[in-house]
Design a protein around this motif. Structure first.
Motif, PDB file in Angstrom:
ATOM      1  N   TYR A 140      -6.936 -31.329 101.389  1.00 34.88           N
ATOM      2  CA  TYR A 140      -6.520 -30.240 100.513  1.00 34.88           C
ATOM      3  C   TYR A 140      -6.961 -30.549  99.096  1.00 34.88           C
ATOM      4  CZ  TYR A 140      -2.452 -33.305 101.104  1.00 34.88           C
ATOM      5  OH  TYR A 140      -1.643 -34.396 101.261  1.00 34.88           O
ATOM      6  N   ALA A 141      -7.444 -29.504  98.421  1.00 32.45           N
ATOM      7  CA  ALA A 141      -8.021 -29.666  97.086  1.00 32.45           C
ATOM      8  C   ALA A 141      -6.925 -29.839  96.049  1.00 32.45           C
ATOM      9  CB  ALA A 141      -8.864 -28.445  96.751  1.00 32.45           C
ATOM     10  N   PRO A 142      -7.178 -30.635  95.007  1.00 33.64           N
ATOM     11  CA  PRO A 142      -6.225 -30.694  93.900  1.00 33.64           C
ATOM     12  C   PRO A 142      -6.266 -29.365  93.150  1.00 33.64           C
ATOM     13  CG  PRO A 142      -8.204 -31.912  93.327  1.00 33.64           C
ATOM     14  CD  PRO A 142      -8.375 -31.440  94.747  1.00 33.64           C
ATOM     15  N   GLY A 143      -5.171 -29.005  92.536  1.00 35.89           N
ATOM     16  CA  GLY A 143      -5.139 -27.725  91.817  1.00 35.89           C
ATOM     17  C   GLY A 143      -4.424 -27.844  90.499  1.00 35.89           C
ATOM     18  N   GLY A 144      -3.813 -26.768  90.089  1.00 40.18           N
ATOM     19  CA  GLY A 144      -3.080 -26.764  88.827  1.00 40.18           C
ATOM     20  C   GLY A 144      -3.998 -26.562  87.646  1.00 40.18           C
ATOM     21  N   PRO A 145      -3.405 -26.545  86.421  1.00 41.62           N
ATOM     22  CA  PRO A 145      -4.194 -26.250  85.232  1.00 41.62           C
ATOM     23  C   PRO A 145      -5.299 -27.270  84.989  1.00 41.62           C
ATOM     24  CG  PRO A 145      -1.880 -26.701  84.683  1.00 41.62           C
ATOM     25  CD  PRO A 145      -1.997 -26.758  86.160  1.00 41.62           C
ATOM     26  N   GLY A 146      -6.449 -26.783  84.557  1.00 41.95           N
ATOM     27  CA  GLY A 146      -7.534 -27.672  84.134  1.00 41.95           C
ATOM     28  C   GLY A 146      -8.174 -28.468  85.245  1.00 41.95           C
ATOM     29  N   VAL A 147      -8.137 -27.985  86.477  1.00 36.48           N
ATOM     30  CA  VAL A 147      -8.742 -28.730  87.583  1.00 36.48           C
ATOM     31  C   VAL A 147      -9.695 -27.825  88.362  1.00 36.48           C
ATOM     32  CG1 VAL A 147      -8.325 -30.069  89.693  1.00 36.48           C
ATOM     33  CG2 VAL A 147      -6.677 -30.166  87.810  1.00 36.48           C
ATOM     34  N   ILE A 190      -7.585 -37.754  80.524  1.00 40.06           N
ATOM     35  CA  ILE A 190      -7.366 -38.923  81.392  1.00 40.06           C
ATOM     36  C   ILE A 190      -6.105 -38.723  82.239  1.00 40.06           C
ATOM     37  CG2 ILE A 190      -6.729 -41.375  81.378  1.00 40.06           C
ATOM     38  CD1 ILE A 190      -8.573 -41.735  78.990  1.00 40.06           C
ATOM     39  N   LYS A 191      -5.035 -38.281  81.599  1.00 40.36           N
ATOM     40  CA  LYS A 191      -3.782 -38.059  82.343  1.00 40.36           C
ATOM     41  C   LYS A 191      -3.987 -37.017  83.439  1.00 40.36           C
ATOM     42  CE  LYS A 191      -0.840 -38.774  78.381  1.00 40.36           C
ATOM     43  NZ  LYS A 191      -0.142 -37.962  77.387  1.00 40.36           N
ATOM     44  N   ARG A 192      -4.729 -35.993  83.101  1.00 43.98           N
ATOM     45  CA  ARG A 192      -4.980 -34.933  84.079  1.00 43.98           C
ATOM     46  C   ARG A 192      -5.838 -35.465  85.227  1.00 43.98           C
ATOM     47  NH1 ARG A 192      -5.286 -29.392  81.495  1.00 43.98           N
ATOM     48  NH2 ARG A 192      -3.068 -29.496  81.958  1.00 43.98           N
ATOM     49  N   GLY A 193      -6.769 -36.341  84.889  1.00 44.92           N
ATOM     50  CA  GLY A 193      -7.606 -36.955  85.926  1.00 44.92           C
ATOM     51  C   GLY A 193      -6.757 -37.745  86.905  1.00 44.92           C
ATOM     52  N   GLU A 194      -5.814 -38.532  86.363  1.00 37.10           N
ATOM     53  CA  GLU A 194      -4.932 -39.319  87.229  1.00 37.10           C
ATOM     54  C   GLU A 194      -4.119 -38.405  88.130  1.00 37.10           C
ATOM     55  OE1 GLU A 194      -3.022 -41.597  83.966  1.00 37.10           O
ATOM     56  OE2 GLU A 194      -3.856 -43.369  84.978  1.00 37.10           O
ATOM     57  N   ARG A 195      -3.591 -37.366  87.542  1.00 37.41           N
ATOM     58  CA  ARG A 195      -2.760 -36.435  88.304  1.00 37.41           C
ATOM     59  C   ARG A 195      -3.589 -35.736  89.397  1.00 37.41           C
ATOM     60  NH1 ARG A 195      -3.147 -31.088  89.173  1.00 37.41           N
ATOM     61  NH2 ARG A 195      -3.268 -30.470  86.994  1.00 37.41           N
TER      62      ARG A 195
END
Ligand code: ADP
Ligand code: ADP
Ligand code: MG
Length: 472
Positions: free
Chosen positions: A358-365, A399-404
């Motif tokens: 399943y693909a990651p989602g949410g804002p900025g992804v 960076i934080k968004r990348g980790e998430r």
């Protein structure tokens, strides 16, 4: 405008091009090998044709592909990256049969595909180029002589190389002698040409490249730069736009240089000018890629320009829709190349069946991929199975968004580079944006992560939780 495009590629880039076609109201034609019968690009295109049983060479069959494009009523061909994308013969064959090749002219592809010719052209245009051999080396004696003149370490490179292959660093004469034979053999095998040349090795440089767009009306613009310094064995792993290691003056300077480079060779369509940046802040032209790049996504993210759409429009003869001063950028974007490889096992390919995805989602992804649950990755092609692109207004937030996002992604059944990237994101030098192309080699302990729980384990945990819940 174009009506129908044959996509001479496979995998995520074929899907990416099909998406652009769909948005533009253009019909798409996919091609596939027998090994790719269940590939996503086959399902997504308006039409799809099996082109043979040879997994690699069928995608490289210039005349068969041109014939197919004409037989299916296409007016253009998009080559993607890899395969025939930098093959001047293919571009020429298309033109001769009145098919639009979505890329620069065959002559420019030919010239820039030859790294020594490209170096000479850029020198003539006034760009800074690393010191090196005048042209190709005729013998190992000549190689030793040139290396003596420019000083070790030197880089021995295949003239028609690409994809990070056919490049070796040599720190002394003995090593150069050994590598001379090796690189020639690698180059012959991989690129069908034995030519090699030498250039000065820039020790631990940053890889900075500029995206450019050019139309057939003399307009050339740049879409700022990408930092592709996080590499392993000269192959990019993580790419960032813009480079968090440049100041605004450097950014303007390098963008301007790339535009000069493109204009000087009569470039059209999308392309990339690659530079190395040394510790003293000096830039050197390295090579020009005459195609859409794997990492075009991050430039799209920070500028809002759809590069593939722009490629198609320009190829159709339309003008660029943006002037340089209309290109604005916002924030940072990072792309992670999710490879089906086991970092703990020398990055050995780990092909097989995707048990669950399943693909990651949410804002900025954004996720660009051609995999799905149940898909069996064929062993014949690139190990890159997905690209995860994240963006945010600041470097810290990106960076934080990348980790998430990397944690958010579900990809089971094969080993991937995801846990390795999570370690890189934690590294202090990465977090303060001070890294060069030596980062991966300088940090061998980053592969010491503990593996995520396997899907069976996760499933049993979830099942247990659900059982206790319904029991209440
Ligand atoms: P990018 O420069 O877009 O980051 P890469 O260097 O990762 O792209 O190459 C993208 C794909 O194209 C890879 O599959 C690579 O193996 C292939 N490729 C690039 N250049 C060549 C070439 N000269 N010959 C054959 N394959 C190439
Ligand atoms: P490719 O066509 O395979 O992309 P490049 O010429 O772009 O080959 O080089 C790929 C990578 O190899 C660069 O990103 C850089 O890390 C390294 N490299 C190439 N040339 C040099 C050099 N002269 N000094 C130091 N590193 C280099
Ligand atoms: Mg390159």
């Amino acid at each position: 405008m174009l009506r129908k495009i044959l996509i001479a590629n496979r995998g995520e880039i074929a899907v990416r091009i099909i998406r652009a076609c769909a948005e533009m109201g253009i019909r798409s034609v996919a091609i596939y090998s027998e090994a790719d019968r269940f590939a996503l690009h086959v399902k997504k295109a308006d039409e799809a044709y099996c082109i043979g049983s040879e997994p690699m060479s069928c995608y490289l069959n210039v005349h068969a592909l041109v014939d197919l494009a004409l037989a299916t009523g296409c007016d253009a061909v998009h080559p993607g990256y890899g395969f025939l994308s930098e093959n001047a013969q293919f571009a020429r064959a298309c033109k001769e049969r009145r098919l639009i090749f979505i890329g620069p002219g065959a002559d420019v592809i030919h010239r820039m595909g030859d790294k020594t010719e490209a170096r000479n052209a850029m020198k003539a245009a006034g760009l800074p180029v690393t010191p090196g051999s005048e042209g190709n080396l005729n013998s190992v004696e000549e190689a030793l002589e040139v290396a003596e003149q420019i000083g070790y370490p030197v880089m021995l490179k295949a003239t028609s190389g690409g994809g990070g292959r056919g490049i070796r660093r040599c720190d002394a004469a003995e090593e150069l002698k050994r590598n001379h034979i090796r690189v020639i053999s690698e180059a012959t095998k991989a690129f069908g040409r034995a030519d090699v040349f030498l250039e000065k090795c820039i020790v631990n440089p940053r890889h900075i490249e500029v995206q450019i767009l050019a139309d057939h009306h003399g307009n050339v613009i740049h879409l700022y730069e990408r930092d592709c310094s996080i590499q392993r064995r000269n192959q990019k792993l993580i790419e960032i736009a813009p480079s968090p290691q440049l100041d605004e003056a450097q950014r303007q300077y390098i963008g301007g240089l790339a535009v000069i480079a493109a204009k000087s060779v009569g470039y059209t369509n999308a392309g990339t000018v690659e530079f190395l940046l040394d510790d003293n802040g000096r830039f050197y032209f390295m090579e020009m890629n005459t195609r859409v790049q794997v990492e075009h996504t991050i430039t799209e993210t920070i500028t809002g320009v759809d590069i593939v759409e722009e490629q198609i429009r320009v190829a159709a003869g339309l003008r660029l829709r943006y002037r340089q001063d209309e290109i604005v950028r916002r924030g940072y974007a990072i792309q992670f190349r999710i490879n089906a490889e086991d970092p703990k096992n020398s990055f050995l390919p780990s092909f097989g069946r995707i048990a669950r995805y399943y693909a990651p989602g949410g804002p900025g992804v954004r996720t660009d991929t051609a995999i799905y649950t149940g898909y069996e990755i064929p062993p014949f092609y690139d190990s890159m199975v997905a690209k995860v692109i994240v963006s945010a207004l600041t470097w810290e937030d990106a960076i934080k968004r990348g980790e998430r996002a990397l944690r958010d992604m579900g990809l089971f059944g094969i080993k991937t580079t995801i846990p390795y990237y999570l370690k890189i994101l934690k590294h202090p030098q990465f977090r303060i944006a001070r890294f060069n192309t030596g980062f991966v080699e300088q940090n061998p302990t980053l592969i010491n992560y503990s593996d995520k729980p396997r899907p069976e384990v996760l499933a049993s945990v979830i099942a247990a939780a659900m059982a206790s819940h319904t029991g209440l």
